[in-house]
Write a protein that holds these residues in place. Structure first.
Motif, mmCIF file in Angstrom:
data_model
loop_
_atom_site.group_PDB
_atom_site.id
_atom_site.type_symbol
_atom_site.label_atom_id
_atom_site.label_comp_id
_atom_site.label_asym_id
_atom_site.label_seq_id
_atom_site.Cartn_x
_atom_site.Cartn_y
_atom_site.Cartn_z
ATOM 1 N N LEU A 88 1.011 -1.085 0.064
ATOM 2 C CA LEU A 88 0.070 0.055 0.013
ATOM 3 C C LEU A 88 0.897 1.215 0.015
ATOM 4 C CD1 LEU A 88 -2.780 1.374 0.291
ATOM 5 C CD2 LEU A 88 -2.284 0.946 2.907
ATOM 6 N N LEU A 89 0.583 2.032 -0.706
ATOM 7 C CA LEU A 89 1.435 3.275 -1.094
ATOM 8 C C LEU A 89 1.025 4.386 -0.139
ATOM 9 C CD1 LEU A 89 3.867 4.907 -2.370
ATOM 10 C CD2 LEU A 89 2.407 5.418 -4.396
ATOM 11 N N ALA A 90 1.797 5.211 0.481
ATOM 12 C CA ALA A 90 1.516 6.136 1.269
ATOM 13 C C ALA A 90 2.311 7.582 0.884
ATOM 14 C CB ALA A 90 1.430 6.192 2.628
ATOM 15 N N LYS A 91 1.865 8.507 0.184
ATOM 16 C CA LYS A 91 2.500 9.713 -0.282
ATOM 17 C C LYS A 91 2.398 10.606 0.999
ATOM 18 C CE LYS A 91 2.153 9.142 -5.242
ATOM 19 N NZ LYS A 91 2.051 9.866 -6.543
ATOM 20 N N VAL A 92 3.705 11.111 1.477
ATOM 21 C CA VAL A 92 3.476 12.152 2.606
ATOM 22 C C VAL A 92 4.269 13.245 2.267
ATOM 23 C CG1 VAL A 92 4.125 12.224 5.130
ATOM 24 C CG2 VAL A 92 3.831 9.904 4.135
ATOM 25 N N SER A 93 3.674 14.530 2.588
ATOM 26 C CA SER A 93 4.132 15.907 2.394
ATOM 27 C C SER A 93 3.668 16.851 3.332
ATOM 28 C CB SER A 93 3.375 16.105 0.864
ATOM 29 O OG SER A 93 4.002 17.366 0.326
ATOM 30 N N ALA A 94 4.717 17.924 3.338
ATOM 31 C CA ALA A 94 4.115 18.967 4.353
ATOM 32 C C ALA A 94 2.779 19.676 3.690
ATOM 33 C CB ALA A 94 5.200 19.760 4.468
ATOM 34 N N ALA A 95 2.725 19.786 2.264
ATOM 35 C CA ALA A 95 1.606 20.626 1.650
ATOM 36 C C ALA A 95 0.798 19.480 0.782
ATOM 37 C CB ALA A 95 2.412 21.287 0.287
ATOM 38 N N GLU A 96 -0.387 20.241 0.768
ATOM 39 C CA GLU A 96 -1.351 19.259 0.140
ATOM 40 C C GLU A 96 -0.905 18.296 -0.919
ATOM 41 O OE1 GLU A 96 -6.068 19.549 -1.563
ATOM 42 O OE2 GLU A 96 -5.121 20.917 -0.441
ATOM 43 N N THR A 97 -1.160 17.034 -1.065
ATOM 44 C CA THR A 97 -0.652 16.201 -2.120
ATOM 45 C C THR A 97 -1.774 15.281 -2.312
ATOM 46 O OG1 THR A 97 1.001 14.669 -2.879
ATOM 47 C CG2 THR A 97 0.105 14.212 -0.603
ATOM 48 N N ASP A 98 -1.706 14.594 -3.709
ATOM 49 C CA ASP A 98 -2.633 13.650 -3.927
ATOM 50 C C ASP A 98 -2.238 12.460 -4.253
ATOM 51 O OD1 ASP A 98 -5.285 12.841 -4.627
ATOM 52 O OD2 ASP A 98 -5.337 14.189 -6.142
ATOM 53 N N ASN A 99 -2.948 11.317 -4.422
ATOM 54 C CA ASN A 99 -2.546 9.856 -4.735
ATOM 55 C C ASN A 99 -3.773 9.145 -5.346
ATOM 56 O OD1 ASN A 99 -0.790 7.805 -4.657
ATOM 57 N ND2 ASN A 99 -1.373 6.966 -2.648
ATOM 58 N N SER A 100 -3.378 8.737 -6.456
ATOM 59 C CA SER A 100 -4.325 8.126 -7.421
ATOM 60 C C SER A 100 -4.931 6.538 -6.899
ATOM 61 C CB SER A 100 -3.708 7.738 -8.724
ATOM 62 O OG SER A 100 -2.818 6.864 -8.874
ATOM 63 N N GLU A 101 -3.980 6.214 -5.855
ATOM 64 C CA GLU A 101 -4.342 4.786 -5.366
ATOM 65 C C GLU A 101 -3.432 4.648 -4.169
ATOM 66 O OE1 GLU A 101 -6.095 1.025 -5.047
ATOM 67 O OE2 GLU A 101 -6.481 2.634 -6.349
ATOM 68 N N GLY A 102 -4.253 4.549 -2.922
ATOM 69 C CA GLY A 102 -3.687 4.561 -1.695
ATOM 70 C C GLY A 102 -3.887 5.425 -1.032
ATOM 71 N N LEU A 103 -2.726 6.086 -0.371
ATOM 72 C CA LEU A 103 -3.002 7.148 0.839
ATOM 73 C C LEU A 103 -2.267 8.539 0.342
ATOM 74 C CD1 LEU A 103 -2.457 4.973 3.895
ATOM 75 C CD2 LEU A 103 -4.494 6.040 3.289
ATOM 76 N N ALA A 104 -2.769 9.481 0.561
ATOM 77 C CA ALA A 104 -2.152 11.052 0.620
ATOM 78 C C ALA A 104 -2.195 11.568 2.011
ATOM 79 C CB ALA A 104 -2.810 11.727 -0.361
ATOM 80 N N VAL A 105 -1.090 11.874 2.502
ATOM 81 C CA VAL A 105 -1.080 12.445 3.929
ATOM 82 C C VAL A 105 -0.248 13.669 3.692
ATOM 83 C CG1 VAL A 105 -0.314 11.884 6.337
ATOM 84 C CG2 VAL A 105 -0.831 9.751 4.566
ATOM 85 N N TRP A 106 -0.845 14.652 4.219
ATOM 86 C CA TRP A 106 -0.081 15.860 4.331
ATOM 87 C C TRP A 106 -0.249 16.751 5.752
ATOM 88 C CZ3 TRP A 106 -4.179 15.244 1.079
ATOM 89 C CH2 TRP A 106 -5.397 15.940 1.179
ATOM 90 N N GLY A 107 0.705 17.355 5.999
ATOM 91 C CA GLY A 107 0.476 18.217 7.301
ATOM 92 C C GLY A 107 2.094 18.380 7.604
ATOM 93 N N SER A 108 2.338 19.599 8.551
ATOM 94 C CA SER A 108 3.400 19.671 9.040
ATOM 95 C C SER A 108 4.170 18.822 9.847
ATOM 96 C CB SER A 108 3.424 21.222 9.850
ATOM 97 O OG SER A 108 2.678 21.037 11.014
ATOM 98 N N LEU A 109 5.297 18.904 9.988
ATOM 99 C CA LEU A 109 6.238 17.945 10.817
ATOM 100 C C LEU A 109 5.775 17.490 12.268
ATOM 101 C CD1 LEU A 109 8.603 15.981 10.741
ATOM 102 C CD2 LEU A 109 10.025 17.746 11.523
ATOM 103 N N GLY A 110 5.548 18.560 13.105
ATOM 104 C CA GLY A 110 5.034 18.334 14.179
ATOM 105 C C GLY A 110 3.423 17.680 14.106
ATOM 106 N N ALA A 111 2.837 18.015 13.192
ATOM 107 C CA ALA A 111 1.343 17.430 13.217
ATOM 108 C C ALA A 111 1.662 16.049 12.797
ATOM 109 C CB ALA A 111 0.497 18.276 12.366
ATOM 110 N N GLN A 112 2.501 15.767 11.681
ATOM 111 C CA GLN A 112 2.792 14.355 11.238
ATOM 112 C C GLN A 112 3.409 13.488 12.500
ATOM 113 O OE1 GLN A 112 2.296 13.301 8.275
ATOM 114 N NE2 GLN A 112 2.274 14.679 6.605
#
Length: 530
Positions: free
Chosen positions: A306-330
């Protein structure tokens, strides 16, 4: 403060079938209230003393002025190089914090003699070290501390002015530090090492190195209420459900590919140790696989990943998970999600029984000082040894690797474990990628011995799917640990041998490659596999 998890495809189905159950059971609010009964009766004794991370962002905020004042004092004394001696969660959180804040922290999480010598010998006159150990008895950090003490003394520097101790109250290291007159920061004893990013273990070294720890803590504080809410839109519940419950669907996914973009450098390594050590036990777990944009797995179509794309800014993912937020929040998001996933998997997220088994085996090897077992064969300067692997027909390293990879099952993974000088000239991701392509299976890479304190738990306690490649340096240099009866070379050799033996006892195949000329042999491996 923006924090979001978007699930698509199979992950969305897992979430839709699970989150209502989590909301009904009030899992989020119970975690926030530090309800230690969530993970079952057998876990209660441990979870009762391991939920301090839930409020760490608030509890440790009062430490910040003291940390910043100490940094000012060091700057006034001309001290501007900071070295962290720590293992596992004690080193990985400060490493990712300082990377994300663009400041330099030298992380020494190894017993490899050349790496330790290189760090100790550079700029001692402007160096201070932070020695971090929750238990206060970690052999790696104790050894590093002793070596630095000798180096400061030899340089004519009063060691108590350059060594900072971070440990739990009442630990052996605290007692010794008090006797020696060192500056001590006590961490919250109710937080496990892998959940300690927002405690003194994360904040002291990061703040001394110059990271904006006030903003980091504020980011976590800003999302605390959101993550404590029993709601189907709670990102912690969504991420936890996706991590655990995609395992129960028709396309079984028990491995999580973590692809963090350049806005969160190094984040995957921190998340890897959190997830692997928390979930990998009693034959269950989620295997985290840290990737970059060039990784083979991204185009391999592996059904159990399962793929999780992680970013500090809004991101997208065609299949799986897109996770965005600042480092402390992450940080706090993934801690919540891992606790939720552990609940769904039926495992205790706060113990690490198989980490201890490897430590015991390493101590046994070190005490016995057993003679080195002769290699099965040597090829191009690489000595080849193996456990649970028939290499009688192998004459070179390529054939040995082929034999190892032939043992992989359709749900298997490859673990590369590098007992090498991390500061040397090694293209770790290139080797990981080549092995992934050769095996066509998810492949992880761990610097040793640091991984023994984190992902090593999954290797031994999780599903019995892995095959293991050890890369061990044969160093001509060695370092005697002051007032101990062993050298760093003996210690790291014992750690490699001990872990290999524990894996072998569990029936796992292990291929050990000792590199007599480590950087040249590493390059040769890339050619052999390419």
């Amino acid at each position: 403060m923006s924090l979001s998890v978007k699930a698509t495809g199979l992950a969305a189905r897992a979430v839709s079938e699970t989150v209502a159950e989590l909301v009904s059971a009030k899992i989020a609010s119970r975690i926030a209230a530090k309800d230690f009964t969530i993970w079952g009766p057998e876990a209660e004794s441990e979870s009762a003393i391991r939920l301090g991370w839930v409020s760490s962002a608030f509890d440790t905020a009062p430490l910040i002025p003291e940390i910043l004042k100490l940094r000012e004092d060091f700057a006034a004394a001309g001290v501007n190089r900071f070295v962290l001696c720590g293992m596992g969660g004690s080193s990985l959180a400060p490493e990712v914090i300082t990377k994300n804040h663009g400041v330099e922290l030298v992380v020494l999480d190894s017993t490899e003699p050349e790496q330790v010598l290189g760090v100790v010998s550079e700029g001692i006159e402007r160096t201070a070290i932070i020695v971090s150990s929750k238990s206060g008895s970690t052999v790696e950090t104790d050894s590093q501390k002793r070596i630095f003490e000798a180096a400061f003394t030899e340089a004519g520097i009063e060691k108590t002015t350059r060594i900072i101790i971070v440990t739990d109250p009442g630990s052996p290291m605290e007692a010794a530090a008090k006797a020696d007159g060192y500056k001590i920061f006590n961490a919250d004893p109710n937080v496990g090492g892998r959940y300690s990013a927002l405690t003194a273990f994360g904040l002291v070294p990061s703040g001394l190195a110059g990271a904006d720890i006030q903003t980091l803590v504020a980011e976590a504080q800003a999302v605390a209420e959101l993550l404590a809410t029993d709601s189907e839109s709670n990102p912690g519940l969504i991420l936890g459900a996706a991590m655990a419950r995609t395992q129960g669907l028709s396309s079984y996914k028990d491995k999580l590919a973590i692809l963090a973009d350049s806005s969160l450098p190094g984040f995957g390594d921190w998340a890897e140790q959190l997830i692997a050590e928390s979930t990998g036990k009693i034959g269950r777990g989620v295997l985290p696989v840290v990737l970059d944009a060039s990784s083979f797995e991204l185009s391999a179509g592996q059904a159990d990943l399962l793929l999780a794309k992680v970013s500090a800014a809004e991101t997208d993912n065609s299949e799986g998970l897109a996770v965005w937020g600042s480092l402390g929040a992450q940080f706090i998001l993934w801690e919540y999600a891992t606790a939720v996933a552990s609940y769904l998997l039926g495992v205790n997220p706060f113990d690490q029984p198989d980490v201890e088994s490897a430590k015991i085996a390493a101590r046994g090897m070190l005490e016995k000082r057993a003679a080195i077992v002769a290699p099965i064969f040597s090829y191009a300067g690489i000595d080849v040894r193996a456990h649970n692997l028939d290499l009688s027909a192998s004459e070179d390293v390529s054939a040995a690797l082929h034999t190892l990879l032939a043992t992989l099952k359709s749900d298997g993974y490859v673990s590369i474990q590098a007992y090498l000088n991390r500061n040397g000239n090694y293209d770790a991701e290139a080797l990981r990628n080549v092995v992934a392509a050769k095996s066509t299976r998810p492949t992880t890479f761990g610097w040793a011995p640091r991984f023994l304190h984190s992902t090593g738990q999954y290797h031994k306690g999780g599903p019995k799917q892995g095959v293991f490649i050890q890369l061990i340096a044969h160093s001509e240099k060695d370092v005697q640990v002051p007032n101990r009866d062993f050298t760093l070379g003996q210690l790291i050799a014992s750690q490699a041998a001990g872990d290999a033996q524990v894996l072998a006892d569990l029936g796992r195949p292990v291929l050990s490659l000792t590199l007599t000329n480590s950087e040249a042999n590493f390059s040769e491996l890339l050619k052999i596999l390419g």
